[in-house]
Design an enzyme around this catalytic site. Sequence first.
Site, PDB file in Angstrom:
ATOM      1  N   LYS A 203      43.909  46.366 -56.209  1.00  0.00           N
ATOM      2  CA  LYS A 203      43.427  45.061 -55.768  1.00  0.00           C
ATOM      3  C   LYS A 203      42.752  45.234 -54.415  1.00  0.00           C
ATOM      4  O   LYS A 203      43.406  45.475 -53.399  1.00  0.00           O
ATOM      5  CB  LYS A 203      44.571  44.043 -55.677  1.00  0.00           C
ATOM      6  CG  LYS A 203      44.086  42.644 -55.334  1.00  0.00           C
ATOM      7  CD  LYS A 203      45.233  41.642 -55.306  1.00  0.00           C
ATOM      8  CE  LYS A 203      44.752  40.238 -54.976  1.00  0.00           C
ATOM      9  NZ  LYS A 203      45.876  39.271 -54.919  1.00  0.00           N
ATOM     10  N   ARG A 213      40.008  30.789 -53.180  1.00  0.00           N
ATOM     11  CA  ARG A 213      40.727  30.165 -52.065  1.00  0.00           C
ATOM     12  C   ARG A 213      40.704  28.643 -52.213  1.00  0.00           C
ATOM     13  O   ARG A 213      41.686  27.964 -51.923  1.00  0.00           O
ATOM     14  CB  ARG A 213      40.108  30.595 -50.732  1.00  0.00           C
ATOM     15  CG  ARG A 213      40.018  32.116 -50.564  1.00  0.00           C
ATOM     16  CD  ARG A 213      41.266  32.734 -49.990  1.00  0.00           C
ATOM     17  NE  ARG A 213      41.298  34.177 -50.184  1.00  0.00           N
ATOM     18  CZ  ARG A 213      40.689  35.071 -49.415  1.00  0.00           C
ATOM     19  NH1 ARG A 213      39.978  34.665 -48.389  1.00  0.00           N
ATOM     20  NH2 ARG A 213      40.807  36.369 -49.662  1.00  0.00           N
ATOM     21  N   ARG A 224      43.408  39.851 -45.375  1.00  0.00           N
ATOM     22  CA  ARG A 224      44.493  40.588 -46.026  1.00  0.00           C
ATOM     23  C   ARG A 224      44.220  42.094 -46.054  1.00  0.00           C
ATOM     24  O   ARG A 224      44.714  42.804 -46.927  1.00  0.00           O
ATOM     25  CB  ARG A 224      44.693  40.052 -47.449  1.00  0.00           C
ATOM     26  CG  ARG A 224      45.087  38.574 -47.463  1.00  0.00           C
ATOM     27  CD  ARG A 224      45.285  38.065 -48.872  1.00  0.00           C
ATOM     28  NE  ARG A 224      45.800  36.701 -48.851  1.00  0.00           N
ATOM     29  CZ  ARG A 224      45.280  35.680 -49.541  1.00  0.00           C
ATOM     30  NH1 ARG A 224      44.239  35.870 -50.327  1.00  0.00           N
ATOM     31  NH2 ARG A 224      45.806  34.472 -49.452  1.00  0.00           N
ATOM     32  N   LYS A 255      41.264  44.836 -59.912  1.00  0.00           N
ATOM     33  CA  LYS A 255      40.741  43.551 -59.481  1.00  0.00           C
ATOM     34  C   LYS A 255      40.037  43.732 -58.132  1.00  0.00           C
ATOM     35  O   LYS A 255      40.627  44.319 -57.229  1.00  0.00           O
ATOM     36  CB  LYS A 255      41.905  42.550 -59.350  1.00  0.00           C
ATOM     37  CG  LYS A 255      41.511  41.159 -58.878  1.00  0.00           C
ATOM     38  CD  LYS A 255      42.749  40.274 -58.727  1.00  0.00           C
ATOM     39  CE  LYS A 255      42.363  38.865 -58.293  1.00  0.00           C
ATOM     40  NZ  LYS A 255      43.541  37.993 -58.110  1.00  0.00           N
TER      41      LYS A 255
END
Length: 333
Positions: A203, A213, A224, A255
């Site tokens: 990810k 979001r 992040r 992803k």
Amino acid sequence: MTSYGSFPGTRPRRLRTTPAMRRMVAETRLSPADLILPAFVREGVSEPVPISAMPGVVQHTRDTLRKAAVEAVSAGVSGIMLFGVPEDAKKDAAGTAGTDPDGILQQALRDVRAEVGDDLVVMSDLCLDEYTDHGHCGVLDEAGRVDNDATLERYAEMAQVQADAGAHVVGPSGMMDGQIGVIRDALDTIGKEDVAVLAYTVKYSSAFYGPFREAVGSSLRGDRKTYQQDPANVRESLRELALDLDEGADMVMVKPAGPYLDVLARVADAVDVPVAAYQISGEYAMVEAAAEKGWIDRDAAILETLTGIRRAGAKMILTYWATEAAQKLAGRG
């Protein structure tokens, strides 16, 4: 001059002459069963709420989510991945709404299981970001950093309440070190050995998450990058893959999908477990926006992107077009 043959003698175009010919020799086949529908359910709304950055996608009510699940079954889609959107007032630093047995995601899991039973693989997003007031995927330490090991304790509890609510599969997406092993142990401890774990193994910290979001009402401050992966790296992804498999992942995911088809192919070549890829919100939004402008053929672009993900090695594709694409593939759309 006498000719004893034509040039070129080998003509690949012979196998492209008609739709039936192209279909017969196709190396990659996309079917409704390859598709999984991500769906959002929002607490405290009486009507579906459109997501402006994702035309055609909504935050469901509990009732409309049940209808969407039935529609997905009818179209031949294999699974549905559920994301809960709690009321803002219920968000806190620990994301306690995410582990409340009566939280919106747990209610939605029970609703969908009651509606479709085992006809659809019911999956749950296992992450705290929708439920924390700071928007991160875990709890924070005194310095404001995501505390990996304290977050694992929350994930273990989250896995248990989601399994109790009826999830066939939990999908831990927070990218905490050791999360798969902790979740597997937590499930086995309460007798949920049959609940599978779909690891968000790869990810990336991606610019393509923007519309998501909005979809989950994110409260994120900052980014992040300290726990999601660096888009520059691929060997790191293979290391994460080895760790997740060693910890007991039943399936693995890459992803985003489209910008990382090379990584997807590497992962698919390396494993003997099912591989998923998530065609994320930004990928969806780009196609929809270009189609709205008349710059591309929307339907052809949807199927082309999905075929490319399938060709790269994904057995399962999470896509917001899942039900629509399945209907088209079955000749009903």
